[in-house]
Scaffold this motif. Sequence first.
Motif, PDB file in Angstrom:
ATOM      1  N   ALA A 156      36.006  37.797  36.803  1.00 14.13           N
ATOM      2  CA  ALA A 156      36.236  36.765  35.632  1.00 14.13           C
ATOM      3  C   ALA A 156      37.512  36.851  34.884  1.00 14.13           C
ATOM      4  N   ILE A 157      37.675  38.086  34.650  1.00 13.89           N
ATOM      5  CA  ILE A 157      39.124  38.373  34.072  1.00 13.89           C
ATOM      6  C   ILE A 157      40.347  37.846  34.872  1.00 13.89           C
ATOM      7  N   ASP A 158      40.073  38.139  36.312  1.00 18.97           N
ATOM      8  CA  ASP A 158      41.355  37.769  37.130  1.00 18.97           C
ATOM      9  C   ASP A 158      41.348  36.186  37.226  1.00 18.97           C
ATOM     10  N   ALA A 159      40.108  35.504  36.898  1.00 17.52           N
ATOM     11  CA  ALA A 159      40.045  33.961  37.284  1.00 17.52           C
ATOM     12  C   ALA A 159      40.735  33.379  35.772  1.00 17.52           C
ATOM     13  N   LYS A 160      41.074  34.082  34.732  1.00 19.15           N
ATOM     14  CA  LYS A 160      41.906  33.668  33.678  1.00 19.15           C
ATOM     15  C   LYS A 160      43.296  33.226  34.211  1.00 19.15           C
ATOM     16  N   ASP A 161      43.905  33.862  35.293  1.00 26.76           N
ATOM     17  CA  ASP A 161      44.945  33.623  35.579  1.00 26.76           C
ATOM     18  C   ASP A 161      44.988  33.068  37.077  1.00 26.76           C
ATOM     19  N   ALA A 162      45.513  31.883  37.432  1.00 24.58           N
ATOM     20  CA  ALA A 162      45.490  31.542  38.807  1.00 24.58           C
ATOM     21  C   ALA A 162      46.156  32.125  39.852  1.00 24.58           C
ATOM     22  N   TYR A 163      47.231  33.024  39.457  1.00 21.54           N
ATOM     23  CA  TYR A 163      48.012  33.807  40.062  1.00 21.54           C
ATOM     24  C   TYR A 163      47.513  35.209  40.293  1.00 21.54           C
ATOM     25  N   THR A 164      46.546  35.846  39.547  1.00 20.43           N
ATOM     26  CA  THR A 164      45.968  37.086  39.723  1.00 20.43           C
ATOM     27  C   THR A 164      44.576  37.177  40.770  1.00 20.43           C
ATOM     28  N   ASN A 165      44.512  36.237  41.620  1.00 18.66           N
ATOM     29  CA  ASN A 165      43.201  36.136  42.354  1.00 18.66           C
ATOM     30  C   ASN A 165      43.203  37.599  43.064  1.00 18.66           C
ATOM     31  N   GLY A 166      41.875  38.281  42.951  1.00 17.06           N
ATOM     32  CA  GLY A 166      41.557  39.698  43.157  1.00 17.06           C
ATOM     33  C   GLY A 166      42.644  40.798  42.588  1.00 17.06           C
ATOM     34  N   HIS A 167      43.363  40.530  41.820  1.00 18.26           N
ATOM     35  CA  HIS A 167      44.257  41.721  41.256  1.00 18.26           C
ATOM     36  C   HIS A 167      43.440  42.962  40.983  1.00 18.26           C
ATOM     37  N   SER A 168      42.360  42.872  40.292  1.00 19.61           N
ATOM     38  CA  SER A 168      41.699  44.034  39.667  1.00 19.61           C
ATOM     39  C   SER A 168      40.969  44.762  40.868  1.00 19.61           C
ATOM     40  N   ALA A 169      40.529  44.182  41.755  1.00 19.02           N
ATOM     41  CA  ALA A 169      39.770  44.506  43.011  1.00 19.02           C
ATOM     42  C   ALA A 169      40.807  45.519  43.907  1.00 19.02           C
ATOM     43  N   ILE A 211      48.499  33.390  29.052  1.00 19.89           N
ATOM     44  CA  ILE A 211      48.490  34.150  30.397  1.00 19.89           C
ATOM     45  C   ILE A 211      49.098  33.190  31.552  1.00 19.89           C
ATOM     46  N   ASN A 212      48.713  31.962  31.309  1.00 18.68           N
ATOM     47  CA  ASN A 212      49.125  31.026  32.717  1.00 18.68           C
ATOM     48  C   ASN A 212      50.720  30.460  32.313  1.00 18.68           C
ATOM     49  N   LYS A 213      51.167  30.874  31.257  1.00 16.58           N
ATOM     50  CA  LYS A 213      52.656  29.967  30.888  1.00 16.58           C
ATOM     51  C   LYS A 213      53.560  30.423  31.996  1.00 16.58           C
ATOM     52  N   PRO A 214      53.983  29.307  32.584  1.00 14.67           N
ATOM     53  CA  PRO A 214      55.173  29.537  34.080  1.00 14.67           C
ATOM     54  C   PRO A 214      56.329  29.970  33.365  1.00 14.67           C
ATOM     55  N   SER A 215      56.709  29.380  32.269  1.00 13.76           N
ATOM     56  CA  SER A 215      58.188  29.953  31.576  1.00 13.76           C
ATOM     57  C   SER A 215      58.116  31.106  30.933  1.00 13.76           C
ATOM     58  N   ARG A 216      59.227  31.642  30.381  1.00 18.86           N
ATOM     59  CA  ARG A 216      59.672  32.802  29.710  1.00 18.86           C
ATOM     60  C   ARG A 216      58.757  32.852  28.527  1.00 18.86           C
ATOM     61  N   LEU A 217      58.088  34.060  27.933  1.00 19.85           N
ATOM     62  CA  LEU A 217      57.132  34.153  26.819  1.00 19.85           C
ATOM     63  C   LEU A 217      58.175  34.446  25.504  1.00 19.85           C
ATOM     64  N   THR A 218      57.565  34.001  24.645  1.00 13.74           N
ATOM     65  CA  THR A 218      58.413  34.134  23.422  1.00 13.74           C
ATOM     66  C   THR A 218      58.020  35.516  23.010  1.00 13.74           C
ATOM     67  N   ASP A 219      58.782  36.043  21.890  1.00 14.65           N
ATOM     68  CA  ASP A 219      58.326  37.455  21.649  1.00 14.65           C
ATOM     69  C   ASP A 219      56.835  37.577  20.908  1.00 14.65           C
ATOM     70  N   GLU A 220      56.703  36.447  20.419  1.00 17.14           N
ATOM     71  CA  GLU A 220      55.235  36.459  19.576  1.00 17.14           C
ATOM     72  C   GLU A 220      54.136  36.299  20.778  1.00 17.14           C
ATOM     73  N   GLU A 221      54.359  35.512  21.717  1.00 14.45           N
ATOM     74  CA  GLU A 221      53.258  35.662  23.028  1.00 14.45           C
ATOM     75  C   GLU A 221      53.289  36.766  23.594  1.00 14.45           C
ATOM     76  N   PHE A 222      54.548  37.609  23.991  1.00 24.48           N
ATOM     77  CA  PHE A 222      54.520  38.764  24.554  1.00 24.48           C
ATOM     78  C   PHE A 222      54.049  39.954  23.838  1.00 24.48           C
ATOM     79  N   ALA A 223      54.099  39.708  22.449  1.00 28.84           N
ATOM     80  CA  ALA A 223      53.355  40.717  21.700  1.00 28.84           C
ATOM     81  C   ALA A 223      51.879  40.407  21.710  1.00 28.84           C
ATOM     82  N   ILE A 224      51.202  39.346  21.973  1.00 29.90           N
ATOM     83  CA  ILE A 224      49.849  39.063  22.210  1.00 29.90           C
ATOM     84  C   ILE A 224      49.298  39.680  23.492  1.00 29.90           C
ATOM     85  N   ILE A 225      50.225  39.649  24.663  1.00 31.56           N
ATOM     86  CA  ILE A 225      50.012  39.980  25.986  1.00 31.56           C
ATOM     87  C   ILE A 225      49.805  41.496  26.044  1.00 31.56           C
TER      88      ILE A 225
END
Length: 338
Positions: A156-169, A211-225
């Motif tokens: 479910a966590i990995d499903a939040k990001d279309a590009y992290t399929n199976g990452h946690s496993a 999480i799914n933003k394709p472009s560069r994150l802002t400083d505020e967005e990176f702080a949230i990540i």
Amino acid sequence: MSSQILIVDDDPLILKGAWNILTEAGMKAAVLKSGLMIQDYIRDNGAPDLILLDISMPDMDGFEVLKELRKTEEKGKEIPIIFLTANEDEDTESKGLSLGAMDYIRKPFIPSILVLRVRHVIELVTLQRELGSEVERKTREIEQLYLNVVSSLADAIDAKDAYTNGHSARVAEYSREIAKRYGFDEEQQDMIYMMGLLHDVGKIGVPDEIINKPSRLTDEEFAIIKSHPVIGGRILSNIKGMPMLVNGARWHHERYDGRGYPDGKAGEDIPLEARMIAVADAYDAMSSNRSYRGALPQEKIREEIEKGKGTQFDPQFADIMLAMIDEDTDYNMRDKHE
């Protein structure tokens, strides 16, 4: 299936009498004249269900035999013992029971009493073993159920990001392999696998659009990540029975040189498991497709991990990861999801 009883006594009349009584009661019995012969008997025939053991024997007395059984034979540690004795001294009985004997039978014995006591001990031991097996089975069922729940949560966590399929496993698998090569036992390996599955649980608290933003994150967005390790640590801290789960979630983004987050821990102040997961996490990030790039070539990943030894990564775990990469000649350790 009838029980196998081993009778050990230096008196031939006792051996013959006990053998006759037990076989007439439908039990299988074997006899030995000395305690020195028990180890060879077990090696050649397997462990009996019960040993009737005389105390007063010339070469090794019954107490010495019992001590050796419990000390040297893995199977011998589980065999129930009933002492045979003509001695009515309370100290002798107390000593035998303290060594682990289950009962005493006085010699000369009454046939019906011998049979009843032998059956009672065998029934008791059988019940104990059945209960132990049932507890083990239920424990395995609960552990498997818990693992299934954790795996579903990781998906479910990995499903939040279309590009992290199976990452946690994958991180969990790589972390377990690092732990295995480092020398962790199976129980420790299972724990770090669980920690790997849940290392990104804090991303539950990060908005999908970031999480799914394709472009560069802002400083505020990176702080949230960057808040996800703190969130994950807080979530897992509620699992009081497994306090170590917090280690992977909260500190997998710490760096060996102290320039990581969220707490700026360095070196061995970073929990051991988090240092393992950090290497596995970085490897999977580089070997997986992302919205902004495809999976990196294996040589490039190796170069980056080598470069990060002692700065981003604990050198010993970086070296284990490098060995895993070198053995993976077909580059199978990667996200194959297109």
